[in-house]
Design an enzyme around this catalytic site. Structure first.
Site, mmCIF file in Angstrom:
data_model
loop_
_atom_site.group_PDB
_atom_site.id
_atom_site.type_symbol
_atom_site.label_atom_id
_atom_site.label_comp_id
_atom_site.label_asym_id
_atom_site.label_seq_id
_atom_site.Cartn_x
_atom_site.Cartn_y
_atom_site.Cartn_z
ATOM 1 N N GLU A 60 42.927 19.306 34.679
ATOM 2 C CA GLU A 60 43.486 19.474 36.135
ATOM 3 C C GLU A 60 42.582 20.023 37.137
ATOM 4 O O GLU A 60 42.097 21.130 37.179
ATOM 5 C CB GLU A 60 44.863 20.164 36.034
ATOM 6 C CG GLU A 60 45.623 20.348 37.213
ATOM 7 C CD GLU A 60 46.717 21.344 37.004
ATOM 8 O OE1 GLU A 60 47.053 22.171 38.111
ATOM 9 O OE2 GLU A 60 47.323 21.667 36.057
ATOM 10 N N LYS A 97 56.236 21.474 33.158
ATOM 11 C CA LYS A 97 55.458 22.448 33.385
ATOM 12 C C LYS A 97 56.340 23.956 33.515
ATOM 13 O O LYS A 97 56.881 23.876 34.654
ATOM 14 C CB LYS A 97 54.597 22.307 34.620
ATOM 15 C CG LYS A 97 53.749 23.676 35.055
ATOM 16 C CD LYS A 97 52.931 23.218 36.386
ATOM 17 C CE LYS A 97 52.223 24.528 36.894
ATOM 18 N NZ LYS A 97 51.537 24.274 38.111
#
Length: 206
Positions: A40, A125
């Site tokens: 990411e 998340k």
């Protein structure tokens, strides 16, 4: 390989955030070379969209290069246009479904977990993971046994092992893995840290 399948297989998400676009790109490249399948690039990285675009061009259409710190639908649109294959948010964000890519949506409380699932999150998340630690994940998994959680925030090698042992889909790791590499730091040390986290993900004790 889709995102959730990759996270279930490799159990790691690397988070790149830095002040030097060239170093950030080198970091993405190095992590990929070291077998970290999902990387990411935080949108707080200098020239993040260019880093994502160049990484996508280098690594090909199947590479799991995503955009993190996505806080709005316009953020998402720019990231997907640059080639991000998934999005990671720090909190609940509306309007991401039309972009057609998986979303790891940030949530902390049970109410936020439900809200993120209602918004189509592919996984949750759990952020900031350091606030409650592995014990908090254990508590959440009682009412949400089927929900794929990815703890992020303050996840060092030992915490990563604890989270994975408690059933986390994967762990998201920023500075304990990346260190200063995205600011121009030593890539040899980055490779050593990547090897350590891969061993942890494989079930070895740190």
């Amino acid at each position: 390989m889709n995102l959730v399948h990759s996270l279930r297989t490799h159990r790691l998400l690397a988070i790149v955030r830095g002040k030097d676009p060239g170093a950030a790109l080198n970091t993405v490249r190095t992590l990929t070379e070291e077998g970290i399948a999902a990387v990411e690039v935080s949108l707080t990285t200098a020239d993040a969209l260019s880093v994502i675009r160049r990484a996508r061009a280098e690594l090909g259409p199947d590479a799991l290069v995503g955009a993190g710190t996505v806080r709005s639908a316009p953020d998402a649109g720019r990231a997907v246009d640059a080639g991000a294959s998934y999005l990671v948010t720090p909190a609940l964000v509306d309007g991401l479904e039309p972009y057609g890519v998986p979303v790891l949506m940030g949530a902390l409380t049970p109410t936020e977990v439900e809200a993120a699932l209602a918004r189509g999150a592919a996984a949750i998340k759990l952020f900031p993971g350091s606030l409650g630690g592995p014990g908090y994940l254990r508590a959440l998994r009682d009412p949400f046994p089927e929900v794929p959680f990815v703890p992020v925030g303050g996840v060092d090698a030992r915490a990563a092992r604890d989270y994975l042992d408690l059933g986390a889909l994967a762990v998201g790791v920023g500075s304990p893995l990346v260190g200063d590499a995205a600011d121009g730091g030593d890539l040899k040390q980055l490779r050593a840290r990547a090897a350590e986290f891969r061993r942890v993900a494989a079930g070895e004790t740190p």
